[in-house]
Design a protein around this motif. Structure first.
Motif, PDB file in Angstrom:
ATOM      1  N   ALA A  14       0.923  -1.404  -0.046  1.00 29.80           N
ATOM      2  CA  ALA A  14      -0.006   0.069  -0.048  1.00 29.80           C
ATOM      3  C   ALA A  14       0.888   1.241   0.043  1.00 29.80           C
ATOM      4  CB  ALA A  14      -0.884  -0.040   1.153  1.00 29.80           C
ATOM      5  N   GLY A  15       0.483   2.372  -0.749  1.00 29.41           N
ATOM      6  CA  GLY A  15       1.437   3.505  -0.794  1.00 29.41           C
ATOM      7  C   GLY A  15       2.513   3.229  -2.199  1.00 29.41           C
ATOM      8  N   GLN A  16       2.895   2.210  -2.275  1.00 27.92           N
ATOM      9  CA  GLN A  16       4.132   1.802  -3.418  1.00 27.92           C
ATOM     10  C   GLN A  16       3.494   1.436  -4.671  1.00 27.92           C
ATOM     11  OE1 GLN A  16       6.144  -0.949  -0.098  1.00 27.92           O
ATOM     12  NE2 GLN A  16       7.689  -0.070  -1.150  1.00 27.92           N
ATOM     13  N   ILE A  17       2.454   0.535  -4.626  1.00 23.16           N
ATOM     14  CA  ILE A  17       1.784   0.082  -5.781  1.00 23.16           C
ATOM     15  C   ILE A  17       0.279   0.029  -5.713  1.00 23.16           C
ATOM     16  CG2 ILE A  17       3.974  -1.484  -6.637  1.00 23.16           C
ATOM     17  CD1 ILE A  17       1.876  -3.783  -6.032  1.00 23.16           C
ATOM     18  N   LYS A  18      -0.409   0.205  -6.833  1.00 20.76           N
ATOM     19  CA  LYS A  18      -1.879  -0.032  -6.870  1.00 20.76           C
ATOM     20  C   LYS A  18      -2.032  -1.439  -7.194  1.00 20.76           C
ATOM     21  CE  LYS A  18      -5.667   2.390  -8.863  1.00 20.76           C
ATOM     22  NZ  LYS A  18      -6.157   3.476  -9.662  1.00 20.76           N
ATOM     23  N   VAL A  19      -3.123  -2.050  -6.538  1.00 28.72           N
ATOM     24  CA  VAL A  19      -3.538  -3.394  -7.151  1.00 28.72           C
ATOM     25  C   VAL A  19      -4.705  -3.476  -7.291  1.00 28.72           C
ATOM     26  CG1 VAL A  19      -3.328  -5.758  -6.409  1.00 28.72           C
ATOM     27  CG2 VAL A  19      -1.820  -4.462  -5.378  1.00 28.72           C
ATOM     28  N   VAL A  20      -5.208  -3.919  -8.672  1.00 29.88           N
ATOM     29  CA  VAL A  20      -6.517  -3.972  -9.091  1.00 29.88           C
ATOM     30  C   VAL A  20      -6.816  -5.302  -9.918  1.00 29.88           C
ATOM     31  CG1 VAL A  20      -6.595  -1.523  -9.504  1.00 29.88           C
ATOM     32  CG2 VAL A  20      -5.969  -2.976 -11.357  1.00 29.88           C
TER      33      VAL A  20
END
Length: 106
Positions: free
Chosen positions: A48-54
């Motif tokens: 969280a805060g480093q990458i976005k996950v979808v």
């Protein structure tokens, strides 16, 4: 928890995102996809805060998976700046996905 994306919002949510984005291409009927779901959610929390996950349901959205040549699921693709950095297909270990992400965002 990873957010859902669609063909309609893929460009805005993934390609134009300032952060690297990990996209989980999956389908509800896919056993390995269901097994990977909790792992993907854990990675979303850990990074969280480093990458976005979808996540993208390939049954409901066929344009984007077709564009990226996805023939098997689950497929995870890491995007940054609208470009594909890395791609893995199949049920893979959480540690190998973490290594892939860490190597690309370092």
């Amino acid at each position: 928890m990873a957010a859902q994306v669609t063909d309609g919002n893929f460009e805005a949510e993934v390609l134009q995102c300032d952060l690297p984005v990990l996209v989980d291409f999956w389908a509800p009927w896919c056993g390995p996809c269901r097994a990977m779901g909790p792992v993907v959610d854990e990675l979303a929390n850990e990074f969280a805060g480093q990458i976005k996950v979808v996540k993208m349901n390939v049954d409901e959205n066929q344009g984007t998976p077709s564009k990226y040549g996805i023939r098997a699921i689950p497929t995870l693709i890491l995007f940054k700046g609208g470009e594909v950095l890395e791609q893995v297909t199949g049920a893979v270990s959480k540690s190998s996905i973490k290594e892939m992400i860490s190597a690309k965002i370092a």
